[in-house]
Write a protein that holds these residues in place. Structure first.
Motif, PDB file in Angstrom:
ATOM      1  N   GLU A 276       0.829  -1.210   0.000  1.00  0.00           N
ATOM      2  CA  GLU A 276       0.000   0.000   0.000  1.00  0.00           C
ATOM      3  C   GLU A 276       0.865   1.262   0.000  1.00  0.00           C
ATOM      4  OE1 GLU A 276      -3.399   0.174  -0.159  1.00  0.00           O
ATOM      5  OE2 GLU A 276      -3.438  -1.998  -0.381  1.00  0.00           O
ATOM      6  N   PHE A 277       2.124   1.139   0.439  1.00  0.00           N
ATOM      7  CA  PHE A 277       3.039   2.281   0.488  1.00  0.00           C
ATOM      8  C   PHE A 277       3.824   2.458  -0.810  1.00  0.00           C
ATOM      9  CE2 PHE A 277       2.345   1.223   4.914  1.00  0.00           C
ATOM     10  CZ  PHE A 277       2.254   2.470   5.529  1.00  0.00           C
ATOM     11  N   LEU A 278       3.641   1.563  -1.773  1.00  0.00           N
ATOM     12  CA  LEU A 278       4.465   1.571  -2.977  1.00  0.00           C
ATOM     13  C   LEU A 278       4.373   2.880  -3.770  1.00  0.00           C
ATOM     14  CD1 LEU A 278       6.461  -0.008  -4.690  1.00  0.00           C
ATOM     15  CD2 LEU A 278       4.524  -1.018  -5.896  1.00  0.00           C
ATOM     16  N   ASN A 279       3.188   3.401  -3.964  1.00  0.00           N
ATOM     17  CA  ASN A 279       3.044   4.639  -4.746  1.00  0.00           C
ATOM     18  C   ASN A 279       3.765   5.810  -4.100  1.00  0.00           C
ATOM     19  OD1 ASN A 279       1.579   3.467  -6.797  1.00  0.00           O
ATOM     20  ND2 ASN A 279      -0.399   3.985  -5.901  1.00  0.00           N
ATOM     21  N   ILE A 280       3.554   6.011  -2.822  1.00  0.00           N
ATOM     22  CA  ILE A 280       4.201   7.142  -2.154  1.00  0.00           C
ATOM     23  C   ILE A 280       5.713   6.919  -2.074  1.00  0.00           C
ATOM     24  CG2 ILE A 280       3.894   6.366   0.226  1.00  0.00           C
ATOM     25  CD1 ILE A 280       3.143   9.336   0.850  1.00  0.00           C
ATOM     26  N   SER A 281       6.121   5.673  -1.918  1.00  0.00           N
ATOM     27  CA  SER A 281       7.553   5.353  -1.911  1.00  0.00           C
ATOM     28  C   SER A 281       8.181   5.681  -3.259  1.00  0.00           C
ATOM     29  CB  SER A 281       7.759   3.870  -1.581  1.00  0.00           C
ATOM     30  OG  SER A 281       9.118   3.516  -1.713  1.00  0.00           O
ATOM     31  N   ASN A 282       7.535   5.267  -4.339  1.00  0.00           N
ATOM     32  CA  ASN A 282       8.058   5.551  -5.679  1.00  0.00           C
ATOM     33  C   ASN A 282       8.137   7.047  -5.946  1.00  0.00           C
ATOM     34  OD1 ASN A 282       8.404   2.853  -6.272  1.00  0.00           O
ATOM     35  ND2 ASN A 282       6.473   2.662  -7.356  1.00  0.00           N
ATOM     36  N   THR A 283       7.120   7.779  -5.535  1.00  0.00           N
ATOM     37  CA  THR A 283       7.117   9.234  -5.704  1.00  0.00           C
ATOM     38  C   THR A 283       8.276   9.860  -4.948  1.00  0.00           C
ATOM     39  OG1 THR A 283       4.712   9.286  -5.971  1.00  0.00           O
ATOM     40  CG2 THR A 283       5.784  11.341  -5.286  1.00  0.00           C
ATOM     41  N   HIS A 284       8.442   9.444  -3.706  1.00  0.00           N
ATOM     42  CA  HIS A 284       9.474  10.022  -2.851  1.00  0.00           C
ATOM     43  C   HIS A 284      10.874   9.676  -3.360  1.00  0.00           C
ATOM     44  CE1 HIS A 284      10.215  12.265   0.769  1.00  0.00           C
ATOM     45  NE2 HIS A 284      11.139  11.395   1.127  1.00  0.00           N
ATOM     46  N   ARG A 285      11.070   8.431  -3.708  1.00  0.00           N
ATOM     47  CA  ARG A 285      12.378   8.002  -4.213  1.00  0.00           C
ATOM     48  C   ARG A 285      12.673   8.636  -5.571  1.00  0.00           C
ATOM     49  NH1 ARG A 285      13.972   3.018  -1.276  1.00  0.00           N
ATOM     50  NH2 ARG A 285      15.416   2.658  -2.980  1.00  0.00           N
ATOM     51  N   GLY A 286      11.634   8.908  -6.354  1.00  0.00           N
ATOM     52  CA  GLY A 286      11.805   9.581  -7.631  1.00  0.00           C
ATOM     53  C   GLY A 286      12.334  11.001  -7.477  1.00  0.00           C
ATOM     54  N   ALA A 287      12.125  11.575  -6.299  1.00  0.00           N
ATOM     55  CA  ALA A 287      12.623  12.920  -5.992  1.00  0.00           C
ATOM     56  C   ALA A 287      13.996  12.854  -5.315  1.00  0.00           C
ATOM     57  CB  ALA A 287      11.624  13.652  -5.107  1.00  0.00           C
ATOM     58  N   ASN A 288      14.674  11.709  -5.429  1.00  0.00           N
ATOM     59  CA  ASN A 288      16.003  11.494  -4.830  1.00  0.00           C
ATOM     60  C   ASN A 288      16.015  11.629  -3.312  1.00  0.00           C
ATOM     61  OD1 ASN A 288      17.486  10.734  -7.081  1.00  0.00           O
ATOM     62  ND2 ASN A 288      17.788  12.863  -7.693  1.00  0.00           N
ATOM     63  N   LYS A 289      14.966  11.142  -2.684  1.00  0.00           N
ATOM     64  CA  LYS A 289      14.877  11.107  -1.230  1.00  0.00           C
ATOM     65  C   LYS A 289      14.638   9.666  -0.797  1.00  0.00           C
ATOM     66  CE  LYS A 289      15.239  15.497  -0.597  1.00  0.00           C
ATOM     67  NZ  LYS A 289      16.407  16.054   0.049  1.00  0.00           N
ATOM     68  N   SER A 290      15.159   9.314   0.354  1.00  0.00           N
ATOM     69  CA  SER A 290      15.001   7.953   0.870  1.00  0.00           C
ATOM     70  C   SER A 290      13.636   7.780   1.531  1.00  0.00           C
ATOM     71  CB  SER A 290      16.100   7.647   1.884  1.00  0.00           C
ATOM     72  OG  SER A 290      17.362   7.681   1.264  1.00  0.00           O
ATOM     73  N   PHE A 291      13.098   6.560   1.420  1.00  0.00           N
ATOM     74  CA  PHE A 291      11.819   6.189   2.009  1.00  0.00           C
ATOM     75  C   PHE A 291      11.990   4.777   2.545  1.00  0.00           C
ATOM     76  CE2 PHE A 291       7.527   4.545   2.100  1.00  0.00           C
ATOM     77  CZ  PHE A 291       6.726   5.641   2.414  1.00  0.00           C
ATOM     78  N   VAL A 292      12.018   4.622   3.869  1.00  0.00           N
ATOM     79  CA  VAL A 292      12.284   3.324   4.490  1.00  0.00           C
ATOM     80  C   VAL A 292      11.153   2.993   5.453  1.00  0.00           C
ATOM     81  CG1 VAL A 292      13.921   1.929   5.797  1.00  0.00           C
ATOM     82  CG2 VAL A 292      14.770   3.783   4.345  1.00  0.00           C
ATOM     83  N   ILE A 293      10.598   1.797   5.316  1.00  0.00           N
ATOM     84  CA  ILE A 293       9.563   1.307   6.219  1.00  0.00           C
ATOM     85  C   ILE A 293      10.238   0.461   7.296  1.00  0.00           C
ATOM     86  CG2 ILE A 293       7.528  -0.173   6.424  1.00  0.00           C
ATOM     87  CD1 ILE A 293       6.858   0.589   3.527  1.00  0.00           C
TER      88      ILE A 293
END
Length: 110
Positions: A55-72
């Protein structure tokens, strides 16, 4: 929803809620934290599945696409049960370590 900001890293967590409400609150609050590296702390959830983390995949992809880390962060789901597109750590310290390594990789252009 609680945002704990330390430097360029914001840890996001919320107690006594459902995953659906957590995701809704994260989406609503995202504009405030979009410029930080994010640690999503899910320790308050008793049970989680790999499908829940997807369920977090979309927001993770968006965030990582902006060169920022996203860790669950959770120890309820096995690392190999989720796709590589989602960064997963069993502890907050390991999440910080992942972010540090990703920052080094970005600095080196890898």
């Amino acid at each position: 929803m609680i945002f704990d900001k330390q430097g360029t890293i914001t840890t996001v967590f919320q107690e006594n809620t459902t995953l659906a409400v957590f995701l809704k609150n994260l989406t609503t609050g995202y504009p405030k934290i979009k410029n930080d590296h994010l640690i999503i702390n899910l320790f308050s959830f008793e049970t989680l599945t790999a499908d829940d983390l997807l369920e977090f995949l979309n927001i993770s992809n968006t965030h990582r696409g902006a060169n920022k880390s996203f860790v669950i962060v959770t120890d309820k789901v096995a690392y190999d049960a989720i796709p590589d597109a989602i960064s997963l750590a069993p502890t907050l310290q390991e999440a910080r370590d992942i972010i540090e390594m990703e920052e080094i990789e970005r600095d080196l252009g890898l």
